[in-house]
Design a protein around this motif. Structure first.
Motif, PDB file in Angstrom:
ATOM      1  N   LEU A 159       0.810  -1.219   0.000  1.00  0.00           N
ATOM      2  CA  LEU A 159       0.000   0.000   0.000  1.00  0.00           C
ATOM      3  C   LEU A 159       0.847   1.274   0.000  1.00  0.00           C
ATOM      4  CD1 LEU A 159      -2.746  -1.086   2.571  1.00  0.00           C
ATOM      5  CD2 LEU A 159      -2.832  -1.182   0.069  1.00  0.00           C
ATOM      6  N   HIS A 160       2.117   1.156   0.367  1.00  0.00           N
ATOM      7  CA  HIS A 160       3.034   2.310   0.392  1.00  0.00           C
ATOM      8  C   HIS A 160       2.503   3.444   1.285  1.00  0.00           C
ATOM      9  CE1 HIS A 160       5.269   0.427  -2.872  1.00  0.00           C
ATOM     10  NE2 HIS A 160       4.133   0.314  -3.537  1.00  0.00           N
ATOM     11  N   LEU A 161       1.943   3.056   2.432  1.00  0.00           N
ATOM     12  CA  LEU A 161       1.386   4.043   3.347  1.00  0.00           C
ATOM     13  C   LEU A 161       2.346   4.433   4.460  1.00  0.00           C
ATOM     14  CD1 LEU A 161      -2.260   2.664   3.761  1.00  0.00           C
ATOM     15  CD2 LEU A 161      -1.501   4.613   2.384  1.00  0.00           C
ATOM     16  N   LEU A 162       3.172   3.486   4.899  1.00  0.00           N
ATOM     17  CA  LEU A 162       4.050   3.723   6.045  1.00  0.00           C
ATOM     18  C   LEU A 162       5.470   3.285   5.712  1.00  0.00           C
ATOM     19  CD1 LEU A 162       1.722   2.364   8.877  1.00  0.00           C
ATOM     20  CD2 LEU A 162       2.233   4.768   8.411  1.00  0.00           C
ATOM     21  N   PRO A 163       6.474   3.957   6.282  1.00  0.00           N
ATOM     22  CA  PRO A 163       7.870   3.530   6.063  1.00  0.00           C
ATOM     23  C   PRO A 163       8.141   2.213   6.778  1.00  0.00           C
ATOM     24  CG  PRO A 163       7.763   5.325   7.654  1.00  0.00           C
ATOM     25  CD  PRO A 163       6.389   5.188   7.095  1.00  0.00           C
ATOM     26  N   SER A 164       8.947   1.391   6.163  1.00  0.00           N
ATOM     27  CA  SER A 164       9.234   0.070   6.737  1.00  0.00           C
ATOM     28  C   SER A 164      10.341   0.095   7.776  1.00  0.00           C
ATOM     29  CB  SER A 164       9.618  -0.903   5.616  1.00  0.00           C
ATOM     30  OG  SER A 164      10.794  -0.448   4.951  1.00  0.00           O
ATOM     31  N   SER A 165      11.125   1.165   7.816  1.00  0.00           N
ATOM     32  CA  SER A 165      12.225   1.238   8.782  1.00  0.00           C
ATOM     33  C   SER A 165      12.576   2.697   9.023  1.00  0.00           C
ATOM     34  CB  SER A 165      13.450   0.476   8.266  1.00  0.00           C
ATOM     35  OG  SER A 165      13.938   1.069   7.067  1.00  0.00           O
ATOM     36  N   GLY A 167      13.879   5.867  12.085  1.00  0.00           N
ATOM     37  CA  GLY A 167      13.540   6.351  13.420  1.00  0.00           C
ATOM     38  C   GLY A 167      12.865   7.704  13.424  1.00  0.00           C
ATOM     39  N   SER A 168      12.239   8.084  12.316  1.00  0.00           N
ATOM     40  CA  SER A 168      11.594   9.394  12.256  1.00  0.00           C
ATOM     41  C   SER A 168      10.271   9.285  11.519  1.00  0.00           C
ATOM     42  CB  SER A 168      12.511  10.400  11.541  1.00  0.00           C
ATOM     43  OG  SER A 168      12.778   9.970  10.214  1.00  0.00           O
ATOM     44  N   GLY A 169       9.502  10.381  11.544  1.00  0.00           N
ATOM     45  CA  GLY A 169       8.225  10.395  10.858  1.00  0.00           C
ATOM     46  C   GLY A 169       7.238   9.416  11.460  1.00  0.00           C
ATOM     47  N   LEU A 170       6.557   8.675  10.585  1.00  0.00           N
ATOM     48  CA  LEU A 170       5.544   7.711  11.021  1.00  0.00           C
ATOM     49  C   LEU A 170       6.106   6.302  11.157  1.00  0.00           C
ATOM     50  CD1 LEU A 170       2.549   8.900   8.795  1.00  0.00           C
ATOM     51  CD2 LEU A 170       3.028   9.502  11.173  1.00  0.00           C
ATOM     52  N   ALA A 171       7.424   6.187  11.218  1.00  0.00           N
ATOM     53  CA  ALA A 171       8.049   4.857  11.282  1.00  0.00           C
ATOM     54  C   ALA A 171       7.722   4.120  12.576  1.00  0.00           C
ATOM     55  CB  ALA A 171       9.558   4.983  11.125  1.00  0.00           C
ATOM     56  N   PHE A 172       7.264   4.830  13.600  1.00  0.00           N
ATOM     57  CA  PHE A 172       6.982   4.190  14.886  1.00  0.00           C
ATOM     58  C   PHE A 172       5.645   3.448  14.891  1.00  0.00           C
ATOM     59  CE2 PHE A 172       4.976   8.316  15.146  1.00  0.00           C
ATOM     60  CZ  PHE A 172       3.758   8.045  15.745  1.00  0.00           C
ATOM     61  N   ILE A 173       4.781   3.694  13.914  1.00  0.00           N
ATOM     62  CA  ILE A 173       3.425   3.164  13.974  1.00  0.00           C
ATOM     63  C   ILE A 173       3.407   1.639  13.890  1.00  0.00           C
ATOM     64  CG2 ILE A 173       1.191   3.073  12.792  1.00  0.00           C
ATOM     65  CD1 ILE A 173       1.532   5.969  12.048  1.00  0.00           C
ATOM     66  N   MET A 174       4.063   1.086  12.888  1.00  0.00           N
ATOM     67  CA  MET A 174       4.014  -0.373  12.715  1.00  0.00           C
ATOM     68  C   MET A 174       4.702  -1.132  13.852  1.00  0.00           C
ATOM     69  SD  MET A 174       4.026  -1.321   8.668  1.00  0.00           S
ATOM     70  CE  MET A 174       5.578  -0.522   8.222  1.00  0.00           C
ATOM     71  N   PRO A 175       5.904  -0.727  14.304  1.00  0.00           N
ATOM     72  CA  PRO A 175       6.460  -1.448  15.455  1.00  0.00           C
ATOM     73  C   PRO A 175       5.605  -1.312  16.710  1.00  0.00           C
ATOM     74  CG  PRO A 175       7.829   0.446  14.875  1.00  0.00           C
ATOM     75  CD  PRO A 175       6.866   0.238  13.750  1.00  0.00           C
ATOM     76  N   VAL A 251      13.643  -5.779  13.327  1.00  0.00           N
ATOM     77  CA  VAL A 251      12.792  -5.995  12.159  1.00  0.00           C
ATOM     78  C   VAL A 251      12.490  -4.679  11.449  1.00  0.00           C
ATOM     79  CG1 VAL A 251      10.477  -6.685  11.410  1.00  0.00           C
ATOM     80  CG2 VAL A 251      11.756  -8.133  12.994  1.00  0.00           C
ATOM     81  N   PHE A 252      12.214  -3.642  12.248  1.00  0.00           N
ATOM     82  CA  PHE A 252      11.820  -2.354  11.676  1.00  0.00           C
ATOM     83  C   PHE A 252      12.974  -1.344  11.621  1.00  0.00           C
ATOM     84  CE2 PHE A 252       7.763  -4.099  13.111  1.00  0.00           C
ATOM     85  CZ  PHE A 252       6.948  -3.826  12.018  1.00  0.00           C
ATOM     86  N   GLY A 253      14.176  -1.767  11.983  1.00  0.00           N
ATOM     87  CA  GLY A 253      15.307  -0.847  11.964  1.00  0.00           C
ATOM     88  C   GLY A 253      15.116   0.328  12.895  1.00  0.00           C
ATOM     89  N   TRP A 254      14.461   0.087  14.042  1.00  0.00           N
ATOM     90  CA  TRP A 254      14.177   1.166  14.987  1.00  0.00           C
ATOM     91  C   TRP A 254      15.394   1.381  15.892  1.00  0.00           C
ATOM     92  CZ3 TRP A 254      10.615   4.783  15.125  1.00  0.00           C
ATOM     93  CH2 TRP A 254      10.446   5.526  16.291  1.00  0.00           C
ATOM     94  N   PRO A 255      15.935   2.592  15.975  1.00  0.00           N
ATOM     95  CA  PRO A 255      17.203   2.835  16.694  1.00  0.00           C
ATOM     96  C   PRO A 255      17.025   2.962  18.209  1.00  0.00           C
ATOM     97  CG  PRO A 255      16.418   4.888  15.747  1.00  0.00           C
ATOM     98  CD  PRO A 255      15.439   3.834  15.303  1.00  0.00           C
ATOM     99  N   GLY A 256      16.587   1.892  18.855  1.00  0.00           N
ATOM    100  CA  GLY A 256      16.349   1.932  20.296  1.00  0.00           C
ATOM    101  C   GLY A 256      17.431   1.236  21.092  1.00  0.00           C
ATOM    102  N   ILE A 257      17.225   1.167  22.403  1.00  0.00           N
ATOM    103  CA  ILE A 257      18.204   0.548  23.300  1.00  0.00           C
ATOM    104  C   ILE A 257      18.339  -0.939  23.014  1.00  0.00           C
ATOM    105  CG2 ILE A 257      18.765   0.072  25.707  1.00  0.00           C
ATOM    106  CD1 ILE A 257      17.325   2.600  26.485  1.00  0.00           C
ATOM    107  N   GLY A 258      17.208  -1.601  22.740  1.00  0.00           N
ATOM    108  CA  GLY A 258      17.245  -3.039  22.491  1.00  0.00           C
ATOM    109  C   GLY A 258      18.124  -3.399  21.312  1.00  0.00           C
ATOM    110  N   GLN A 259      18.012  -2.653  20.226  1.00  0.00           N
ATOM    111  CA  GLN A 259      18.839  -2.904  19.054  1.00  0.00           C
ATOM    112  C   GLN A 259      20.318  -2.690  19.363  1.00  0.00           C
ATOM    113  OE1 GLN A 259      19.216  -0.092  15.689  1.00  0.00           O
ATOM    114  NE2 GLN A 259      18.102  -1.616  14.478  1.00  0.00           N
ATOM    115  N   LEU A 260      20.611  -1.602  20.105  1.00  0.00           N
ATOM    116  CA  LEU A 260      21.994  -1.333  20.502  1.00  0.00           C
ATOM    117  C   LEU A 260      22.537  -2.450  21.375  1.00  0.00           C
ATOM    118  CD1 LEU A 260      24.455   0.568  20.713  1.00  0.00           C
ATOM    119  CD2 LEU A 260      23.327   1.662  22.662  1.00  0.00           C
TER     120      LEU A 260
END
Length: 305
Positions: A159-165, A167-175, A251-260
């Motif tokens: 659908l190209h509605l949300l970014p897949s990865s 740490g900005s914009g609407l990238a937080f919605i899916m995770p 999975v979503f390339g979210w730059p959080g503590i867990g990924q680090l």
């Protein structure tokens, strides 16, 4: 109240010191050498020895522990072995994304679980209750990483509605949705069962006999009593989200503590691993303290306990 807060802060300090000690020992007895990872397979024994000496890894374990705890008391957690950046800068740069993801997830969980739990308790064993309860079991059974991939395929690739990865914009919605669905299922079941129990209480029966509106009964009597266990679970869940969402962050390339944390474990970056876990411990303890204080605000019985 203040004596209780002071006692809990003291307990938090003890918990943090014990956690820091346990993590320090465990990461050093685990297989692998960060200097070998840093220098590569072609490094000579002399180069590895110099590297271990530079980072103090050649000293006895108890000496290293004493030095680390002494510096940590002054908020000096050392530098990243692989990146050469002060640990506190590296870890604190990941706090904002993790807290944002955790807050959005908990907000979604509350918005889904509490209204549905109350509704299904009021309509117990009816069609609405059966369908919602079945959906909750399905949400609990789905692997979160699989759900995340499905959301990416639907909302990003198709659908190209949300970014897949990112740490900005609407990238937080899916995770956030991926993390919230199983948590909402747990809290929904808990809220439903607690509400059913409270609705059977004598004071609720008396309130109905007095002719109070259902909305007033729910607001004054049911919600305040049924939500206490949900708050307890919610505090634990939020603490888990601060560091336990590493798979979803990856999975979503979210730059959080867990990924680090996961990356630092893979590279045996001891100072960063220790810094991440200590920060996560402090945040979990702080959240649980806030939950305990919320008990006293919601239910007067806890104020005299």
């Amino acid at each position: 109240m203040w004596s209780y807060v002071a006692r809990r802060i003291f307990q938090a300090l003890i918990t943090t010191v014990v956690t820091a000690t346990a993590v320090f020992i465990m990461v050093r007895v685990a297989p692998g050498d960060p200097i070998e990872v840093l220098l590569g397979d072609m490094a000579s024994a002399e180069e590895i020895a110099r590297g271990r000496e530079a980072y103090g890894l050649d000293q006895p374990l108890l000496v290293q522990l004493g030095i680390y705890l002494g510096k940590a008391a002054t908020l000096d957690f050392g530098k990243s072995i692989t990146q050469g950046i002060p640990v506190h800068e590296l870890v604190l740069s990941r706090v904002g994304p993790s807290v944002l993801l955790g807050l959005v997830t908990i907000l979604l969980t509350i918005v889904i679980a509490i209204p549905l739990g109350i509704l299904c308790a009021l309509r117990r064993d009816r069609t609405t209750d059966k369908i919602t309860s079945g959906g909750a079991f399905v949400a609990l059974s789905l692997p979160d990483f699989w759900l995340g991939i499905v959301l990416i395929l639907i909302f990003s690739r198709t659908l190209h509605l949300l970014p897949s990865s990112g740490g900005s914009g609407l990238a937080f919605i899916m995770p956030a949705v991926t993390l919230a669905l199983p948590l909402a299922a747990v809290n929904f079941r808990l809220m439903r069962n607690e509400t059913i129990g409270v609705l059977k209480a004598p004071y609720v029966t008396l309130a109905r006999a007095r002719g109070l509106r259902l909305f007033d009964i729910l607001k004054r009597h049911v919600l305040r009593n049924a939500i206490i266990p949900v708050l307890t679970i919610g505090g634990v869940q939020f603490g888990h989200l601060l560091g336990g969402a590493a798979v979803i962050e990856s999975v979503f390339g979210w730059p959080g503590i867990g990924q680090l944390l996961i990356r630092s474990i893979a590279t045996r970056d001891y100072p960063v691993v220790q810094g991440c876990i200590i920060l996560m411990t402090v945040m979990v303890v702080a959240v649980n303290l806030l939950v305990d204080l919320a008990y006293r605000f919601i239910d007067p019985r806890f104020r005299s306990a």
